[in-house]
Design a protein around this motif. Structure first.
Motif, PDB file in Angstrom:
ATOM      1  N   SER A 118       6.139   9.365   6.781  1.00 39.99           N
ATOM      2  CA  SER A 118       5.808  10.237   7.911  1.00 39.99           C
ATOM      3  C   SER A 118       6.109  11.697   7.568  1.00 39.99           C
ATOM      4  O   SER A 118       7.221  12.198   7.762  1.00 39.99           O
ATOM      5  N   TRP A 134       5.000  14.424   8.951  1.00 41.14           N
ATOM      6  CA  TRP A 134       5.312  15.285  10.106  1.00 41.14           C
ATOM      7  C   TRP A 134       6.753  15.064  10.557  1.00 41.14           C
ATOM      8  O   TRP A 134       7.436  15.997  10.976  1.00 41.14           O
ATOM      9  N   LEU A 147       6.436   1.595  17.524  1.00 38.36           N
ATOM     10  CA  LEU A 147       6.048   2.993  17.769  1.00 38.36           C
ATOM     11  C   LEU A 147       5.810   3.267  19.256  1.00 38.36           C
ATOM     12  O   LEU A 147       6.480   4.132  19.835  1.00 38.36           O
ATOM     13  N   ARG A 176       2.796  11.267  22.129  1.00 41.10           N
ATOM     14  CA  ARG A 176       2.006  10.197  21.512  1.00 41.10           C
ATOM     15  C   ARG A 176       2.148  10.185  20.002  1.00 41.10           C
ATOM     16  O   ARG A 176       1.605   9.313  19.334  1.00 41.10           O
ATOM     17  N   THR A 177       2.806  11.216  19.462  1.00 41.12           N
ATOM     18  CA  THR A 177       2.962  11.279  18.001  1.00 41.12           C
ATOM     19  C   THR A 177       4.400  11.644  17.650  1.00 41.12           C
ATOM     20  O   THR A 177       5.177  12.106  18.486  1.00 41.12           O
ATOM     21  N   PRO A 216       6.829  13.872  14.851  1.00 41.80           N
ATOM     22  CA  PRO A 216       8.122  13.796  15.514  1.00 41.80           C
ATOM     23  C   PRO A 216       8.020  14.245  16.966  1.00 41.80           C
ATOM     24  O   PRO A 216       7.096  14.968  17.338  1.00 41.80           O
TER      25      PRO A 216
HETATM   26  N1  LIG Z   1       0.144  17.663  14.895  1.00 35.74           N
HETATM   27  C1  LIG Z   1       1.207  16.695  14.986  1.00 35.74           C
HETATM   28  C2  LIG Z   1       0.879  15.532  14.083  1.00 35.74           C
HETATM   29  C3  LIG Z   1       1.827  14.387  14.294  1.00 35.74           C
HETATM   30  C4  LIG Z   1       1.325  13.081  13.690  1.00 35.74           C
HETATM   31  O1  LIG Z   1       0.121  12.854  13.501  1.00 35.74           O
HETATM   32  N2  LIG Z   1       2.301  12.182  13.432  1.00 35.74           N
HETATM   33  C5  LIG Z   1       1.987  10.856  12.931  1.00 35.74           C
HETATM   34  C6  LIG Z   1       3.117  10.351  12.060  1.00 35.74           C
HETATM   35  S1  LIG Z   1       3.262  11.266  10.545  1.00 35.74           S
HETATM   36  C7  LIG Z   1       1.914   9.896  14.082  1.00 35.74           C
HETATM   37  O2  LIG Z   1       2.615  10.051  15.060  1.00 35.74           O
HETATM   38  N3  LIG Z   1       1.090   8.864  13.947  1.00 35.74           N
HETATM   39  C8  LIG Z   1       1.008   7.827  14.938  1.00 35.74           C
HETATM   40  C9  LIG Z   1      -0.237   7.888  15.759  1.00 35.74           C
HETATM   41  O3  LIG Z   1      -1.022   8.851  15.622  1.00 35.74           O
HETATM   42  O4  LIG Z   1      -0.428   6.929  16.533  1.00 35.74           O
HETATM   43  C10 LIG Z   1       2.549  17.362  14.638  1.00 35.74           C
HETATM   44  O5  LIG Z   1       2.510  18.463  14.082  1.00 35.74           O
HETATM   45  O6  LIG Z   1       3.625  16.845  14.964  1.00 35.74           O
END
Ligand SMILES: N[C@@H](CCC(=O)N[C@@H](CS)C(=O)NCC(=O)O)C(=O)O
Length: 227
Positions: free
Chosen positions: A13, A15, A42, A53-54, A56
């Motif tokens: 991960s 981010w 998750l 939703r994402t 960190p």
């Molecule tokens: N633009 C976001 C991107 C975050 C992102 O895409 N994180 C990924 C993990 S590296 C995530 O949460 N993926 C799970 C999903 O999208 O369901 C940020 O800067 O925090």
């Protein structure tokens, strides 16, 4: 009360790595919670940080949920002004903000072809033209940042800043995929690999549960190039 940060698998991960560096590399205490990408873990973990939703995602000591790494950086910088997340010099700060923003929104070819995986290092990942174009742009803005800020040490705008935290996973991708860059960029990549926070994160990543199959690639491997 302190900050809480929810992160995903440390090996993969990128981010989450950026979000965590915003605390660890600047000496800011944080309570870390982890969850596993691509699993029911998750959404279960995210349910405690609505409406994120994402990863960190951060909860501030007064209970505000802040998602998205760039928002976390800005909020921490304004709440912890003495931590030095952005350069104090206005011109260097402007350059650092620009670097972090371009990283946050850019380099899709590099990011999709060379997913971060801190458990393996490849000797050749057959980068296509789009990946090489991203790489060339990255080298251009790194060199430009140094020229404009006069940074002669390890980091792009003087002292380690948000811009460097945002490029740490890029450095890991360059090193982990044996991508060719010039000597100045290679030195910058090496500085990331030896940074104490990065090394602590990677050490934890190697212990962080089983490999995720989705990150498996059929490329020749070599030993991890950092410490
Ligand atoms: N633009 C976001 C991107 C975050 C992102 O895409 N994180 C990924 C993990 S590296 C995530 O949460 N993926 C799970 C999903 O999208 O369901 C940020 O800067 O925090």
């Amino acid at each position: 009360m302190t900050y809480t940060l929810l992160i995903g698998d440390r090996s993969y991960s990128s981010w989450s790595l950026r979000g965590w560096l915003l605390f660890d590399a600047f000496g800011l205490p944080v309570k870390v919670r982890t969850c596993r990408l691509y699993s029911d873990d998750l959404p279960r973990a995210l349910a405690d940080f609505p409406p994120a939703r994402t990863l960190p995602v951060m909860r501030t000591p007064d209970g505000v949920v802040v998602s998205d790494s760039l928002a976390i950086a800005e909020e921490l910088a304004s709440r912890q002004p003495r931590a030095g997340l952005w350069p104090s010099d206005p011109a260097a700060r402007a350059v650092a903000r620009s670097l972090a923003a371009e990283m946050h929104s850019g380099f899709p070819a590099l990011r999709s072809h060379c997913a971060m995986n801190l458990r393996v290092s490849y000797s050749d990942c057959a980068p296509d033209r789009a990946v090489l174009a991203d790489l060339a742009r990255i080298e251009t803005i790194w060199a430009d940042a140094r020229a404009r800020t006069g940074a002669a040490g390890d980091w792009l705008c003087g002292a380690y800043s948000v811009a460097d935290a945002f490029f740490a996973p890029v450095a890991a991708r360059i090193a982990g995929h044996n991508l060719h860059v010039g000597p100045q960029a290679a030195a910058y990549v090496a500085a990331h690999l030896r940074h104490p926070s990065f090394r602590a994160w990677r050490a934890a990543a190697l212990q962080d549960g089983p490999d995720q199959d989705i990150y498996r690639r059929d490329w020749p491997t070599r030993p991890w190039p950092g410490m």
